[in-house]
Design a protein around this motif. Sequence first.
Motif, PDB file in Angstrom:
ATOM      1  N   PHE A  44       0.837  -1.192   0.000  1.00 34.68           N
ATOM      2  CA  PHE A  44       0.000   0.000   0.000  1.00 34.68           C
ATOM      3  C   PHE A  44       0.877   1.250   0.000  1.00 34.68           C
ATOM      4  O   PHE A  44       1.074   1.869   1.050  1.00 34.68           O
ATOM      5  CB  PHE A  44      -0.921   0.024   1.231  1.00 34.68           C
ATOM      6  CG  PHE A  44      -1.750  -1.208   1.384  1.00 34.68           C
ATOM      7  CD1 PHE A  44      -2.855  -1.423   0.581  1.00 34.68           C
ATOM      8  CD2 PHE A  44      -1.412  -2.175   2.315  1.00 34.68           C
ATOM      9  CE1 PHE A  44      -3.616  -2.574   0.720  1.00 34.68           C
ATOM     10  CE2 PHE A  44      -2.166  -3.321   2.463  1.00 34.68           C
ATOM     11  CZ  PHE A  44      -3.273  -3.525   1.659  1.00 34.68           C
ATOM     12  N   PRO A  45       1.430   1.611  -1.149  1.00 28.81           N
ATOM     13  CA  PRO A  45       2.307   2.794  -1.173  1.00 28.81           C
ATOM     14  C   PRO A  45       1.521   4.058  -0.811  1.00 28.81           C
ATOM     15  O   PRO A  45       0.364   4.215  -1.180  1.00 28.81           O
ATOM     16  CB  PRO A  45       2.814   2.850  -2.601  1.00 28.81           C
ATOM     17  CG  PRO A  45       1.868   2.026  -3.393  1.00 28.81           C
ATOM     18  CD  PRO A  45       1.254   1.031  -2.455  1.00 28.81           C
ATOM     19  N   SER A  46       2.171   4.952  -0.086  1.00 28.23           N
ATOM     20  CA  SER A  46       1.496   6.181   0.318  1.00 28.23           C
ATOM     21  C   SER A  46       1.456   7.161  -0.843  1.00 28.23           C
ATOM     22  O   SER A  46       2.239   7.079  -1.779  1.00 28.23           O
ATOM     23  CB  SER A  46       2.207   6.802   1.515  1.00 28.23           C
ATOM     24  OG  SER A  46       3.494   7.212   1.144  1.00 28.23           O
ATOM     25  N   LYS A  47       0.565   8.120  -0.777  1.00 28.59           N
ATOM     26  CA  LYS A  47       0.431   9.100  -1.855  1.00 28.59           C
ATOM     27  C   LYS A  47       1.677   9.964  -1.965  1.00 28.59           C
ATOM     28  O   LYS A  47       2.040  10.382  -3.038  1.00 28.59           O
ATOM     29  CB  LYS A  47      -0.799   9.954  -1.630  1.00 28.59           C
ATOM     30  CG  LYS A  47      -2.076   9.170  -1.763  1.00 28.59           C
ATOM     31  CD  LYS A  47      -3.253  10.068  -1.890  1.00 28.59           C
ATOM     32  CE  LYS A  47      -4.508   9.218  -1.944  1.00 28.59           C
ATOM     33  NZ  LYS A  47      -5.189   9.295  -3.175  1.00 28.59           N
ATOM     34  N   SER A  48       2.358  10.234  -0.847  1.00 33.60           N
ATOM     35  CA  SER A  48       3.562  11.053  -0.919  1.00 33.60           C
ATOM     36  C   SER A  48       4.654  10.320  -1.709  1.00 33.60           C
ATOM     37  O   SER A  48       5.409  10.956  -2.427  1.00 33.60           O
ATOM     38  CB  SER A  48       4.065  11.404   0.478  1.00 33.60           C
ATOM     39  OG  SER A  48       4.426  10.244   1.182  1.00 33.60           O
ATOM     40  N   ASP A  49       4.730   8.995  -1.610  1.00 35.76           N
ATOM     41  CA  ASP A  49       5.682   8.227  -2.398  1.00 35.76           C
ATOM     42  C   ASP A  49       5.333   8.323  -3.885  1.00 35.76           C
ATOM     43  O   ASP A  49       6.217   8.455  -4.726  1.00 35.76           O
ATOM     44  CB  ASP A  49       5.689   6.765  -1.984  1.00 35.76           C
ATOM     45  CG  ASP A  49       6.315   6.559  -0.618  1.00 35.76           C
ATOM     46  OD1 ASP A  49       7.003   7.478  -0.142  1.00 35.76           O
ATOM     47  OD2 ASP A  49       6.123   5.465  -0.044  1.00 35.76           O
TER      48      ASP A  49
END
Length: 56
Positions: A44-49
């Motif tokens: 679940f990659p974060s939006k900032s990544d």
Amino acid sequence: MGLFGLALVGVVLGAAGTEFLRVKKPDLVEKVEDAAKRFVDSAFPSKSDDEETELE
């Protein structure tokens, strides 16, 4: 209602087991926590990544 009781007992036993391991083998608990964090970050990659990769 019985299922709820069993789930509550499982949570309590899991928390007690984790604290016991944290006292006896803190390096093992740290390894498991790091592995869990890496799994969550990869699944679940974060939006900032996502924003950082778009800027590159």
